[in-house]
Every structure is written in structure tokens, then in C-alpha cells.
Design an enzyme around this catalytic site. Sequence first.
Site, PDB file in Angstrom:
ATOM      1  N   CYS A  92       0.822  -1.210   0.000  1.00  9.65           N
ATOM      2  CA  CYS A  92       0.000   0.000   0.000  1.00  9.65           C
ATOM      3  C   CYS A  92       0.854   1.257   0.000  1.00  9.65           C
ATOM      4  O   CYS A  92       1.819   1.370   0.760  1.00  9.65           O
ATOM      5  CB  CYS A  92      -0.921  -0.005   1.220  1.00  9.65           C
ATOM      6  SG  CYS A  92      -2.032   1.421   1.298  1.00  9.65           S
ATOM      7  N   CYS A 113      -0.280   5.855   7.281  1.00  7.72           N
ATOM      8  CA  CYS A 113      -1.610   5.433   7.728  1.00  7.72           C
ATOM      9  C   CYS A 113      -1.497   4.555   8.974  1.00  7.72           C
ATOM     10  O   CYS A 113      -0.683   3.625   9.021  1.00  7.72           O
ATOM     11  CB  CYS A 113      -2.312   4.672   6.607  1.00  7.72           C
ATOM     12  SG  CYS A 113      -3.931   4.003   7.079  1.00  7.72           S
ATOM     13  N   CYS A 129      -2.377   0.071   9.431  1.00  6.81           N
ATOM     14  CA  CYS A 129      -1.481  -1.087   9.389  1.00  6.81           C
ATOM     15  C   CYS A 129      -0.140  -0.720  10.009  1.00  6.81           C
ATOM     16  O   CYS A 129       0.353   0.395   9.833  1.00  6.81           O
ATOM     17  CB  CYS A 129      -1.241  -1.543   7.948  1.00  6.81           C
ATOM     18  SG  CYS A 129      -2.695  -2.206   7.114  1.00  6.81           S
ATOM     19  N   CYS A 165      -6.662   0.620  -0.252  1.00 10.75           N
ATOM     20  CA  CYS A 165      -6.614  -0.078   1.026  1.00 10.75           C
ATOM     21  C   CYS A 165      -6.584  -1.572   0.754  1.00 10.75           C
ATOM     22  O   CYS A 165      -7.415  -2.087   0.004  1.00 10.75           O
ATOM     23  CB  CYS A 165      -7.811   0.281   1.907  1.00 10.75           C
ATOM     24  SG  CYS A 165      -7.703  -0.460   3.560  1.00 10.75           S
ATOM     25  N   GLN A 200     -17.467  -9.565  14.438  1.00 10.23           N
ATOM     26  CA  GLN A 200     -16.054  -9.887  14.243  1.00 10.23           C
ATOM     27  C   GLN A 200     -15.521  -9.175  13.001  1.00 10.23           C
ATOM     28  O   GLN A 200     -16.247  -8.964  12.031  1.00 10.23           O
ATOM     29  CB  GLN A 200     -15.865 -11.402  14.108  1.00 10.23           C
ATOM     30  CG  GLN A 200     -16.115 -12.186  15.383  1.00 10.23           C
ATOM     31  CD  GLN A 200     -15.062 -11.954  16.460  1.00 10.23           C
ATOM     32  OE1 GLN A 200     -13.951 -11.511  16.189  1.00 10.23           O
ATOM     33  NE2 GLN A 200     -15.426 -12.258  17.702  1.00 10.23           N
ATOM     34  N   PHE A 248     -21.208 -13.387  27.492  1.00 11.96           N
ATOM     35  CA  PHE A 248     -20.939 -12.229  26.646  1.00 11.96           C
ATOM     36  C   PHE A 248     -21.280 -12.603  25.200  1.00 11.96           C
ATOM     37  O   PHE A 248     -20.492 -12.466  24.280  1.00 11.96           O
ATOM     38  CB  PHE A 248     -19.474 -11.770  26.756  1.00 11.96           C
ATOM     39  CG  PHE A 248     -19.028 -11.454  28.156  1.00 11.96           C
ATOM     40  CD1 PHE A 248     -19.260 -10.198  28.693  1.00 11.96           C
ATOM     41  CD2 PHE A 248     -18.389 -12.407  28.932  1.00 11.96           C
ATOM     42  CE1 PHE A 248     -18.857  -9.892  29.991  1.00 11.96           C
ATOM     43  CE2 PHE A 248     -17.975 -12.120  30.232  1.00 11.96           C
ATOM     44  CZ  PHE A 248     -18.214 -10.855  30.765  1.00 11.96           C
ATOM     45  N   GLU A 270     -26.103 -12.001  27.952  1.00  9.93           N
ATOM     46  CA  GLU A 270     -25.622 -10.762  27.333  1.00  9.93           C
ATOM     47  C   GLU A 270     -26.234  -9.565  28.062  1.00  9.93           C
ATOM     48  O   GLU A 270     -27.411  -9.596  28.443  1.00  9.93           O
ATOM     49  CB  GLU A 270     -25.991 -10.735  25.849  1.00  9.93           C
ATOM     50  CG  GLU A 270     -25.784  -9.430  25.121  1.00  9.93           C
ATOM     51  CD  GLU A 270     -24.361  -8.933  25.192  1.00  9.93           C
ATOM     52  OE1 GLU A 270     -24.180  -7.714  25.335  1.00  9.93           O
ATOM     53  OE2 GLU A 270     -23.427  -9.771  25.092  1.00  9.93           O
ATOM     54  N   ASP A 298     -16.396 -15.032  25.815  1.00  7.58           N
ATOM     55  CA  ASP A 298     -15.844 -14.110  24.812  1.00  7.58           C
ATOM     56  C   ASP A 298     -16.050 -12.667  25.295  1.00  7.58           C
ATOM     57  O   ASP A 298     -16.885 -11.930  24.763  1.00  7.58           O
ATOM     58  CB  ASP A 298     -16.530 -14.336  23.461  1.00  7.58           C
ATOM     59  CG  ASP A 298     -15.954 -13.435  22.361  1.00  7.58           C
ATOM     60  OD1 ASP A 298     -14.823 -12.952  22.518  1.00  7.58           O
ATOM     61  OD2 ASP A 298     -16.643 -13.206  21.353  1.00  7.58           O
ATOM     62  N   CYS A 317      -9.613 -11.026  22.572  1.00  2.60           N
ATOM     63  CA  CYS A 317      -8.953 -10.084  21.670  1.00  2.60           C
ATOM     64  C   CYS A 317      -7.847  -9.329  22.395  1.00  2.60           C
ATOM     65  O   CYS A 317      -7.328  -8.343  21.877  1.00  2.60           O
ATOM     66  CB  CYS A 317      -9.972  -9.106  21.080  1.00  2.60           C
ATOM     67  SG  CYS A 317     -10.834  -8.119  22.325  1.00  2.60           S
TER      68      CYS A 317
END
Length: 398
Positions: A50, A56, A59, A134, A237, A264, A284, A330, A356
Site C-alpha cells: 500500500c 496510515c 497497518c 486499502c 467480528q 458475553f 448478554e 468471549d 482479543c
Amino acid sequence: MSTSEEIVRVAAKGDGVTASGRHVALSAPGDRVLPDGTLEFGPHHAEPPCRHFGRCGGCQLQQLDEEVLAEFVRDRVLNAAEGQGLIPEQVAPVHLSPTRTRRRATLRAINGGGKPLIGFNEGGSHRVVDMRECHVLHPDLFALIAPLRDMLTPRRDKYAVEISLTLASQGVDCAIKGLSLEGLAQTEAMLDFCRDQGLARLTLDQGYGAETFWEPVPVTVSFGGAEVTMPAGAFLQATADGERALVEAAREGLADCSKVADLFAGLGTFTFALAGSARVTAAEASREALVACRAAAGRAGLPVEALHRDLFRNPLRSEELAGFDGVLLDPPRAGAREQVVQLAASSVPRIVYVSCNPSSWARDGRVLADAGYRLADLRPVGQFRWSTHVELVSLFVR
């Protein structure tokens, strides 16, 4: 520096690091830092695809080849585990999502000297990089950038707008925050934009909260073959590919379970995949997500009980977990300390923990290990390609 040094690893924020501890931006293991500070590229230095890379902030790792990129994801996860004394019995190969598969992103748009600039921020800055290509966004999302730019071009007022794009089953769900529509002409122009681009939905926040401006038919997303109504701003996701990798690992880890608690649960990313072979209780805190999950389960005829529960303030107690033979966990980036304490005190034999954030996951994992759980399987996932953000699926058993 009078001698050259070799880059030996990649730090958590993406810089290459020498054996002496020197950090060098945009370098890869095997590169050499020459005495004048320039880089001599090594065998693992890739040509960034890119033109915006280096400015940017979307990334950080395009200079790494596939081998080192996978090693980076793997090491982030393993280092977090080892930092808490967690030794996995099995580590699966790293899963990397392909290019141009990101189905959600938040961009910024500003009036830059009379013309709109749209893109991600520069790394460590509030300046906007005007996106002309992108290599991570799904083509359907990137295709909207030029029309957004055209839509904003006639405006001469000063603006700083947040644009969130999500790919739903009906097309692109667009949310714009911080842009006001003044008068009939601007309102009609926005309606024309929605119609011409075939948007699934447009949500506008003009300073008084988000309101749906355009939604021809209810926006949905598919999980495990069930179409689930997607409230504006709901979590999804980052890539469909990464979601499949996470879901498949969860299904394998809980394959023999007949009653599962999905904690969750959100809209049901894992709920509907697990409900084919097990009864699932989906807990949840978001009422909108819970209602959508419950309604979709009813339409699909799946054995799902949707439970409205704030698991931070009111986790499922160990005695409430007694009837489950599997748990899917999660949580958000902060982890799930209070819920994990209850899990550690329970008799649930199998826990799949999706995360994550390797750091908060490892802290929670230590609590489970101290209670007698073994880390049977660990799977690093890099669905945010070329980013320092990594994910994982783990299986704790006893």
C-alpha cells in the site's frame, strides 16, 4: 553507532528490535541497521503493497513476510501465556485472515482545505490520511470511500466526522457521527446518496444521539445459518474468515458438550454455531442484542435460552453453572475477572475462552489454572492483518 546491528524480533507495537534493545520503525527480523541509521533489508522484509503504509495508522506490519507475520501473532499470544506461567499442551498453527476481508472499520473525514479527506488517522496523530487504496478493507467497504468523498465535496462548513462501515447481509451499514444536515437540499442529497449507493442502512448522529436515517429493510447478519437482526452499532467480528476460524475452534473444544453457557454472547456469533448439537444459554448485557438473539433463535427453532445479564456486575455464580458441561467465554478487551472467579469455583469441565487481548486473557487464565484447569489448546488468530491487534481461542479443561 559504529557497527551495524541485526533486527532480531518485532516488538508489541510493530517496531523491529536489535539485540541491544534498539527500536527501529518499519524493519523486519533479518534486516540490518547500518552505522548511518539506514536499513539493509533482509530475507523477511516484504515490499509493502500500500502506498499509504508508513503514514496510515491502519497497518503497522506490512514490512513483514507471511512467515514473520505469523510468528508475530504466535509470539504475542505465547508471551502473554508464559508471562502468567501458562503452558499450553498444544499450540495450533496461526490463522491469518487474507487481504481485503475486513468487514468493519471506523474512518474519519475532515474538511481539508476545502476538500474532504477520508481515511484512517496517521499513526500517533490526529491527521487524516486521505485513503486512495486499502489492502485490508473488504472491496464493498472501500467502494464507498469515493462516493462518500463526492457526497461531502459540496460542503464548505468545517467538519470532523466519524464514519463507521459494517458489511451486513443486505450490504453496507454506514454510521456517520458529527455531520449535521441543514435544510431540505442537504437532506435530499443524503437520501440520494443512500439510494444511489444501495446502502443497507445509514445512521446519523447530528449531536443528539444516533438516529436511523435510511433502512429500506431490516439489517441482518448471518450466524450459523440463522439471520439475526443487527442493531445499529452492534459488535461483529472484523472478518468473516476470522469469525469462521474462531467459531470452528470453539465447536471443536465443546464438541461433546450437551449444555453450554455462552457468556458475553452479543448477537450470537457462537451461540448459533453451538446450538446445533447442544442446548445453549446465551447471556448478554445489551438488551438490543439479547432481543435480536432470542428472536432469531425462535425463528430458526434452535434450543437457545437468551438471558439478560450484566456479567461484570452480576456474573453467573458457580452454583448456577453446575448444570453446564461447557462454557464459551468471549469478553471485551478488559477480560472477565469476576466471571472467571465464579468459573474457577465451578465444576464445569470445559471452558473455551476467546479473547482479543492476550494480556487480560492470560491474567484470567491464571485464575483458572490455580483452580485446577489445564490449558489444553491455544490457537492464535490474526484476523486484523498487518495490525498489532491479535486474537486467540483457548481451551481449559479439568
